[in-house]
Design an enzyme around this catalytic site. Structure first.
Site, short mmCIF file in Angstrom:
data_model
loop_
_atom_site.label_atom_id
_atom_site.label_comp_id
_atom_site.label_asym_id
_atom_site.label_seq_id
_atom_site.Cartn_x
_atom_site.Cartn_y
_atom_site.Cartn_z
N ARG A 164 0.85 -1.20 0.00
CA ARG A 164 0.00 0.00 0.00
C ARG A 164 0.89 1.25 0.00
NH1 ARG A 164 -3.07 -3.83 2.68
NH2 ARG A 164 -4.81 -4.40 1.33
N ASP A 193 0.25 -7.15 -2.86
CA ASP A 193 -1.17 -6.89 -2.61
C ASP A 193 -1.74 -6.24 -3.86
OD1 ASP A 193 -3.70 -6.35 -1.23
OD2 ASP A 193 -2.56 -6.76 0.59
N HIS A 268 -6.29 -10.55 -3.05
CA HIS A 268 -5.31 -9.45 -2.95
C HIS A 268 -4.28 -9.50 -4.07
CE1 HIS A 268 -6.56 -7.68 0.93
NE2 HIS A 268 -6.93 -8.91 1.25
N ASP A 343 -6.04 -14.53 2.84
CA ASP A 343 -7.14 -13.79 3.47
C ASP A 343 -8.04 -13.13 2.42
OD1 ASP A 343 -4.91 -12.16 2.78
OD2 ASP A 343 -5.78 -10.50 3.90
N GLU A 344 -9.26 -12.91 2.81
CA GLU A 344 -10.21 -12.08 2.06
C GLU A 344 -10.22 -12.38 0.57
OE1 GLU A 344 -10.17 -8.17 4.93
OE2 GLU A 344 -8.57 -8.32 3.49
N TRP A 410 -6.02 -13.74 12.65
CA TRP A 410 -6.19 -12.27 12.66
C TRP A 410 -7.62 -11.86 12.93
CZ3 TRP A 410 -8.88 -9.07 9.07
CH2 TRP A 410 -9.45 -9.74 7.97
N TYR A 435 -3.53 -4.80 15.86
CA TYR A 435 -3.56 -4.11 14.56
C TYR A 435 -3.10 -2.66 14.73
CZ TYR A 435 -4.96 -7.54 11.15
OH TYR A 435 -4.94 -8.59 10.27
N ASP A 437 -2.48 -0.44 12.58
CA ASP A 437 -3.02 0.60 11.69
C ASP A 437 -4.25 1.27 12.31
OD1 ASP A 437 -4.21 -1.96 11.31
OD2 ASP A 437 -5.19 -1.29 9.48
N THR A 482 -0.62 -0.38 5.65
CA THR A 482 -0.18 1.00 5.40
C THR A 482 -1.09 1.78 4.44
OG1 THR A 482 1.35 0.17 3.72
CG2 THR A 482 2.23 0.49 5.93
N GLU A 483 -2.35 1.42 4.39
CA GLU A 483 -3.28 2.19 3.54
C GLU A 483 -3.22 3.68 3.89
OE1 GLU A 483 -4.07 -0.65 4.98
OE2 GLU A 483 -5.49 -1.83 3.77
C1 ACM Z 1 -5.88 -9.08 7.06
O1 ACM Z 1 -5.91 -8.15 7.88
N1 ACM Z 1 -6.62 -8.99 5.96
C2 ACM Z 1 -5.07 -10.26 7.27
#
Ligand code: ACM
Length: 624
Positions: A164, A193, A268, A343-344, A410, A435, A437, A482-483
């Site tokens: 990011r 990503d 991702h 993930d996701e 997570w 987390y 962030d 780091t978005e």
């Molecule tokens: C994550 O925070 N998507 C691993």
């Protein structure tokens, strides 16, 4: 153990001018630490003695030499019984210390450090550095102590997302420097990503020729940034060449850090698909995402990707690609684990596609969760064929997981608990405690992020929940996505001091943790960062504001964790705030066009930031 509680400013004053109390501020707190009456006072030379015949330990001693040089002290080789730092590797291993433990004593004329292994010497040196005064002084005095210390967990990680935001080689090294000072030993490097592919893969050159670059956009991530215009040049980004990666791997190893590289698949993957669109289901041309809104989130982890960012798990070409990537990754990183993300991963494009459905039918795969599991198992085989262990985010558990795969939990600790019971190794890295962030102070003075995590909450991180099979919890980790983090100083601001809290949760015995004492030690480390001109968040100084409705009254509570502090506030639009009310208990915010103004004071001096929050905001915070 003896702790000295003094008003904050007095502590900071002592810290600046003398060393006498410095040893009371070790982070993470050692396993065993006893203060003695001795005091070791010396000037600008110390004799170094040791039986060190170990390259790695010699590297760590040379690092100590460099550190002492910054304090104006030379380590000389001329024999002396006084003014001596004796460093040795134990001839017979002390089983209590293990590989990373050490013992350290400061006595009348000497400092004595010993360990079984070089890693222990490294950790001992980190503690020793914390005993020295911050500022250069002609005469240094360190009061006596006796320390025996070793880690609670073998995996003490920090993750940095370089997709990011791209961090240069020197910036990554600076990040490693700080984390090693707090005895973190795993650097989880989130290298790929949707917003950028950051590792050179020689057999797939487009990954970095195309995937490492995106168009430059500003403003909040995922909100209203614009798509690339036709023919717009992708100018933001970068990647690490394989030579740079080897350099960083060596740099980390010299600081007792193993790097765990992450290649985040099958989701991702938009940057990879920008380079090789054929690896997706729809095979449409793609761009590297510049922080545009390309997903919708519905709560409870449900979401929709508006643009396909997932590899096609039914295509053999994808496994050829994955094999090529992990062949080169495995050759670059000597550590035991490779992280495959997992993930996701959005399944919508898989569900819609006839070819994918045909493949699933043929292979008796009942749904897309099982399809993801099929993918993970194939990737696991590829990674283990390179002599590495696979680790992935807890989604890799869905649909069954290959034996030997490790899980990074997570989405809370549930996945980790479940995985530990299934005898998978687990690294706990829950959003709820780890987390980095997330916002750490009041929303009125911090970057607007969708969730918050205070220093106090991070400090309450306990990696082994009662229900878990403790034997399989190998450690924990904090993650810095780091978005919203565009540069290194802000990366430090978001990482510290919460990483201190995580470090202590992972290194120190559970029964040695004490929040008040930790906060006091943290304040000493603020000076360390200030003197090094490194950014660190002091949000912990700020009042914590809570509001609630009581009938038709809006009631406000203020608190903080700072010893011997007072909080002042006004609610009548007057300032400065110390001429307002001293907080002694909850109070009503009257109706009207007014704001709460509040700040913390120690010995009459303001610390932290003044918060100014309009009543309308407070009403929103209180809810209906
Ligand atoms: C994550 O925070 N998507 C691993």
């Amino acid at each position: 153990m003896k702790y000295i509680k003094l008003p904050t400013l007095l502590i900071l004053f002592l810290f600046q001018t003398n060393t006498f109390f410095a040893q009371h501020s070790i982070i993470p707190i050692p396993v065993s630490y006893t203060v003695t009456d001795a005091s070791f006072t010396f000037q600008n030379e110390l004799y170094l003695s040791g039986n060190i015949n170990d390259d790695q330990a010699t590297t760590h001693i040379n690092q100590l030499r460099e550190f002492l040089a910054t304090k104006g002290i030379a380590l000389i080789d001329k024999k002396s019984k006084k003014n001596c730092i004796k460093i040795s590797l134990n001839k017979k291993a002390d089983v209590t210390l293990g590989n990373e433990g050490y013992s350290l004593e400061v006595i009348e004329d000497n400092i004595v450090l010993s360990a079984n292994k070089a890693a222990g010497i490294f950790n001992g040196v980190q503690t020793l550095k914390q005993l020295f005064p911050e500022k250069k002084t002609d005469t240094i005095s360190i009061s006596g102590c006796s320390i025996t210390d070793y880690p609670r967990f073998k995996w003490r990680g920090l993750m940095l997302d370089v997709s990011r935001h791209f961090f240069t080689v020197d910036e990554v090294k600076a990040y490693l420097d700080q984390m090693s000072a707090y005895k973190f030993n795993v650097f989880h490097w989130h290298l790929t990503d949707d917003q950028g592919w950051r590792i050179e893969i020689k057999s797939l050159p487009k990954l970095t020729e195309i995937g490492a670059w995106r168009v430059e956009r500003y403003g909040r991530f995922g909100e209203n940034r614009e798509n690339p215009k036709p023919d717009e040049k992708a100018t933001y980004g970068g990647f690490y060449t394989q030579e740079q990666i080897k350099d960083i791997v060596n740099y980390a190893a010299a600081r007792n850090i193993t790097i765990v590289p992450e290649i985040d698949i099958p989701g991702h993957s938009m940057a990879a698909l920008a380079a090789y669109p054929d690896l997706s289901v729809k095979k449409e041309p793609k761009f590297v995402a510049p922080g545009i809104k390309f997903s919708e989130w519905y709560g409870g982890g449900k979401f929709k990707m508006l643009i396909e960012n997932t590899l096609n798990p039914t295509d053999e070409k994808v496994y050829e690609f994955v094999d090529k990537v992990f062949t080169e990754v495995a050759a670059l990183f000597p550590g035991e684990y490779i992280h495959m993300g997992g993930d996701e991963a959005y399944h919508g494009y898989w569900e819609e596609n006839k070819e994918v459905q045909k493949f699933m039918k043929k292979n008796k795969i009942k749904d897309t969760h099982e399809l993801q599991s099929y993918f993970v198992k194939r990737v696991e085989k590829i990674i283990s064929s390179k002599g590495k262990k696979i680790i992935g985010w807890d989604e890799i558990l869905e649909g069954g997981l290959a034996k030997g795969a490790a899980v990074m939990s997570w989405r809370g600790m549930k996945g980790g608990v479940e995985a530990s019971k299934m005898e998978h190794e687990v690294v706990m890295s829950p959003t709820t405690y780890a987390y980095l962030d997330y916002t750490q102070g009041d929303r009125s003075v911090e970057t607007n992020i969708y969730a918050s995590l205070s220093l106090e909450k991070a400090y309450s991180f306990e990696p082994i929940p009662e229900e878990a099979n403790a034997e399989y919890i190998i450690g924990g980790q904090a993650n810095l996505w780091t978005e919203e983090i565009p540069n290194l100083p802000f990366a430090f601001y978001m990482t510290y001091p919460r990483a201190f809290a995580i470090s202590e949760s992972l290194w120190s015995p559970k029964d040695k943790k004490d929040l008040d004492n930790f906060i006091t030690r943290t304040m000493h480390h603020f000076s360390r960062f200030d003197n090094a001109k490194l950014n660190i968040s002091k949000a912990v100084y700020d009042p914590i504001v809570s509001v609630a409705n009581d009938g038709n009254k809006l009631i406000c509570e203020l608190k903080n964790s700072i010893p011997n502090s007072e909080i002042y506030y006004t609610i009548n639009n007057t300032y400065p705030v110390q001429f307002g009310e001293k907080y002694t208990g909850s109070f009503e915010i009257p109706k009207g066009n007014l704001s709460l103004r509040t700040r913390t004071f120690v010995n009459g001096e303001p610390i932290g930031r003044e918060l100014l929050i309009h009543r309308e905001d407070l009403v929103k915070r209180a809810g209906k």
